[in-house]
Design an enzyme around this catalytic site. Structure first.
Site, PDB file in Angstrom:
ATOM      1  N   GLU A  80       0.875  -1.175   0.000  1.00  0.00           N
ATOM      2  CA  GLU A  80       0.000   0.000   0.000  1.00  0.00           C
ATOM      3  C   GLU A  80       0.911   1.224   0.000  1.00  0.00           C
ATOM      4  OE1 GLU A  80      -3.081   0.066  -0.436  1.00  0.00           O
ATOM      5  OE2 GLU A  80      -3.925  -1.846   0.230  1.00  0.00           O
ATOM      6  N   CYS A 114      -2.503   8.893   2.436  1.00  0.00           N
ATOM      7  CA  CYS A 114      -2.175   8.393   1.098  1.00  0.00           C
ATOM      8  C   CYS A 114      -3.279   8.731   0.115  1.00  0.00           C
ATOM      9  CB  CYS A 114      -1.904   6.892   1.129  1.00  0.00           C
ATOM     10  SG  CYS A 114      -3.234   5.917   1.845  1.00  0.00           S
TER      11      CYS A 114
END
Length: 517
Positions: free
Chosen positions: A268, A302
Site C-alpha cells: 500500500e 495516502c
C-alpha cells in the site's frame, strides 16, 4: 484527559519496552538492556510524551520464534472461534476508544475527530472480520471424471508481517491483523518509530484479551530505532506474507526483496490523487470534499487530494470558493485536542522542510500561489510543526504536480474536455484514489468505465479521502497493487488449495489419458 491521564489509562509509562514476544501480558515485554531509546514527541509543541526502548536483534528473534510457534496452534482453532476472539478485541478497543484516540492525536498530530475515527475504523474492521470468519468460502467444482468431486479451500499462511506508517498508526494494523487472525495467522507488527506509543498501547489491549481467553499470542510486536530489524522481517522466510504501507520508493525495494525469496507481499504505497470538477458539478458538494481531502490529516493521507482538475468554465468560481474556504481553515489550525480545530501539525520538522521544498519547486516552475505557502509563526503555535494549507495554480505540463508530496499542497489546473481531464488524472505514476464531481450521468459513467479512471478507488460526488472498511482498499501502478480491509481482501491472508476426491472404484485420468498397466 491530559497526557498523563491518557498514558495511565493505556498502561504506558515514561519509558516503555519496545517488543513483546508472546508470553504473559507483562512477562513477554523485552528487558531493553543496552537498547537505544526512541523519543516520542508531540508534533504540536515538541514536548516529549514518553520513550520507548527499541527492540534488539535478540528481541526480534524471540518475537519471530514465538510467532511461528503460535501460528501452529492458532491454525487449529476453528475460524468462527477465531472470529469471536476478534469480536472481543473490537469490544476491548471500544472500551479504550477515548484514550487511544487521544493518544493518536498527541503522537501523530491529527485532530480529535480523526483520532477517534481511526480507532472506530479498528472497531469496524473487527466487526467485519467477525462475520467474515464464517464466510471463508471456497468453490465446489464439477469434475470431468465420473464419481469425482472437486472443490477448493483456503488454508492459513502462518506468520504475517505488518509494517505500518505514522499517518494511520493503528488503523492499518487493524486492517491486516483482524483479517489475518480470522484466517488463522499470527501477525508480527513493526510500526513507525515516529508513533511507537500507539502501537504499544494497542499491543497491551490485545495481550490482556488473548490472555483472558487463554488463546495463543497471535498479535506480536517489535519497534526498531532504525531499519535493520525491519529489513530482517522483509527477508525472513518464516514470514509468509509481508504487508507494507509507506512510500513507493521503499515499497519497491520491499516488493523486490520479498519476491527474491518467493514470498508474498501486500503493498500500500503512494497516491497522487485527483478530483475532476466538470462543467456540471455541484460546487456545494465539491468544495467541502476538496478541502477535507486536501487538508485532512494536514495532507498526510495516502488518499489526500493533491490535484484538482477543473473545467475551464468553472475555474474562476471554484478558485474563489476554495481560497475563501482555506481562509476559514487557517483560523482553525491548532492543537489537535483543542475544540473546533480542523487542522493539526505536520508530523515533524522534516515534513515542514518537505512542505517548503514542494512550494519552492512549484513556484520556480511557474506555479502561482493562491493561498498559504508559509509556516505558522504565531506565539501559541511556533513550537509545533504547523503550516498553512496551500493552493497553487499550475498548468497541466508542469512537472511539480506529477510528484506526490506528503504535505497540504493542492495543485489547481484547468481542462477543456473530459477525455483530457481523465488523461491528466491517469498520467501520474500512482493509481490510488480518484473522484469526479458531476451531475451528468454520462460523465460519471465515462469516468467509471474501462476508458476512465485507472485508480483502485474511483468515486462520484465523493472526495478521494475517507474510504469505508467494507470495500477493498488499495491502488494500481506505483501504489503497489495490494488490497486490504473489506470485500474479498481476506484471500491475501490465505493459501488456496484445490482438492479432488475420487469415490469411484476406478482410476480415470483427466483429458482422457490412458495409462494401463
Amino acid at each position: 484527559m491530559n497526557t498523563t491521564e491518557v498514558l495511565t489509562a493505556l498502561g504506558l509509562s515514561a519509558v516503555n519496552a519496545g517488543s513483546w514476544s508472546g508470553h504473559s501480558p507483562e512477562e513477554g515485554w523485552s528487558s531493553g538492556f543496552n537498547a537505544p531509546l526512541i523519543d516520542s514527541h508531540n508534533p504540536a509543541n515538541g514536548e516529549l510524551i514518553a520513550q520507548v526502548l527499541a527492540a534488539t536483534p535478540a528481541d526480534y528473534e524471540r518475537v519471530l520464534t514465538s510467532a511461528a510457534a503460535a501460528a501452529l496452534a492458532w491454525r487449529e482453532v476453528p475460524a468462527p472461534k477465531r472470529g469471536e476472539a476478534v469480536r472481543l478485541l473490537g469490544d476491548a478497543l471500544r472500551a479504550h476508544k477515548e484514550p487511544l484516540g487521544r493518544l493518536v492525536c498527541l503522537e501523530m498530530g491529527k485532530i480529535l475527530t480523526e483520532g477517534l475515527g481511526e480507532v472506530q475504523e479498528m472497531i469496524d474492521i473487527c466487526d467485519f472480520a467477525t462475520g467474515q470468519s464464517r464466510m471463508l468460502y471456497g468453490l465446489t467444482l464439477h469434475s470431468e471424471r465420473p464419481q469425482h468431486r472437486m472443490y477448493e479451500q483456503w488454508q492459513p499462511l502462518g506468520v504475517v508481517g505488518v509494517i505500518t506508517a505514522f499517518n494511520f498508526p493503528v488503523a492499518v494494523w487493524a486492517w491486516n491483523a483482524a483479517l489475518a487472525a480470522i484466517c488463522g495467522n499470527v501477525t508480527v507488527w513493526k510500526p513507525s518509530p515516529k508513533t511507537p506509543l500507539t502501537a504499544i498501547a494497542v499491543q497491551r489491549i490485545a495481550n490482556q484479551l488473548m490472555s483472558q481467553l487463554a488463546l495463543p499470542p497471535v498479535f506480536q510486536l517489535f519497534i526498531d530505532a532504525g531499519t535493520e530489524l525491519a529489513e530482517k522481517l522483509v527477508d525472513d522466510r518464516r514470514v509468509a506474507l509481508l504487508s507494507f504501507t509507506g512510500s513507493t520508493q521503499v515499497g519497491r525495494q520491499v516488493g523486490q526483496r520479498v519476491a527474491a525469496r518467493l514470498g508474498k507481499s501486500l503493498l500500500e504505497l503512494g497516491g497522487n490523487n485527483a478530483i475532476i470538477v466538470d462543467e456540471h458539478a455541484n460546487l456545494e458538494l465539491a468544495v467541502p470534499a476538496i478541502v477535507f481531502g486536501a487538508v485532512g490529516t494536514a495532507g498526510q493521507r495516502c488518499t489526500t487530494t493533491r490535484r484538482v482538475l477543473v473545467h475551464r468554465s468553472r475555474a474562476t468560481e471554484l478558485e474563489r470558493r476554495l481560497v475563501k474556504a482555506y481562509g476559514q481553515i487557517e483560523n482553525r489550525i491548532g492543537h489537535p485536542l483543542a475544540a473546533g480545530v480542523l487542522m493539526g501539525p505536520l508530523i515533524d520538522e522534516a515534513a515542514v522542510s518537505a512542505y517548503e521544498h514542494t512550494i519552492a519547486t512549484a513556484t520556480a516552475e511557474g506555479g502561482v500561489v493562491l493561498y498559504g505557502a508559509e509556516r505558522i509563526s504565531s506565539p501559541d503555535l511556533r513550537a509545533g510543526a504547523f503550516v498553512k494549507p496551500t493552493i497553487i495554480r499550475v498548468t497541466p505540463t508542469m512537472q511539480c504536480a506529477r510528484h506526490e508530496a506528503f504535505v497540504p499542497v493542492l495543485y489547481l489546473m484547468t481542462y477543456d474536455t473530459l477525455e483530457e481531464a481523465i488523461a491528466l488524472q491517469n498520467s501520474v505514476a500512482q493509481g490510488l484514489s480518484s473522484a469526479i464531481f458531476t451531475d451528468r450521468l454520462q460523465h460519471a459513467e465515462q469516468f467509471l468505465s474501462a476508458t476512465g479512471s485507472d485508480c483502485g478507488i474511483a468515486n462520484v460526488n465523493i472526495g478521494t479521502s475517507g474510504a469505508e472498511i467494507g470495500g477493498a482498499f488499495g491502488g494500481e501502478k506505483d501504489t503497489g497493487g495490494g488490497r486490504e480491509s473489506g470485500s474479498d481482501a481476506w484471500k491475501a491472508y490465505m493459501r488456496r488449495q484445490t482438492t479432488t476426491i475420487n469415490w469411484s472404484a476406478s482410476l480415470p485420468l483427466a483429458q482422457g489419458l490412458r495409462f494401463d498397466l
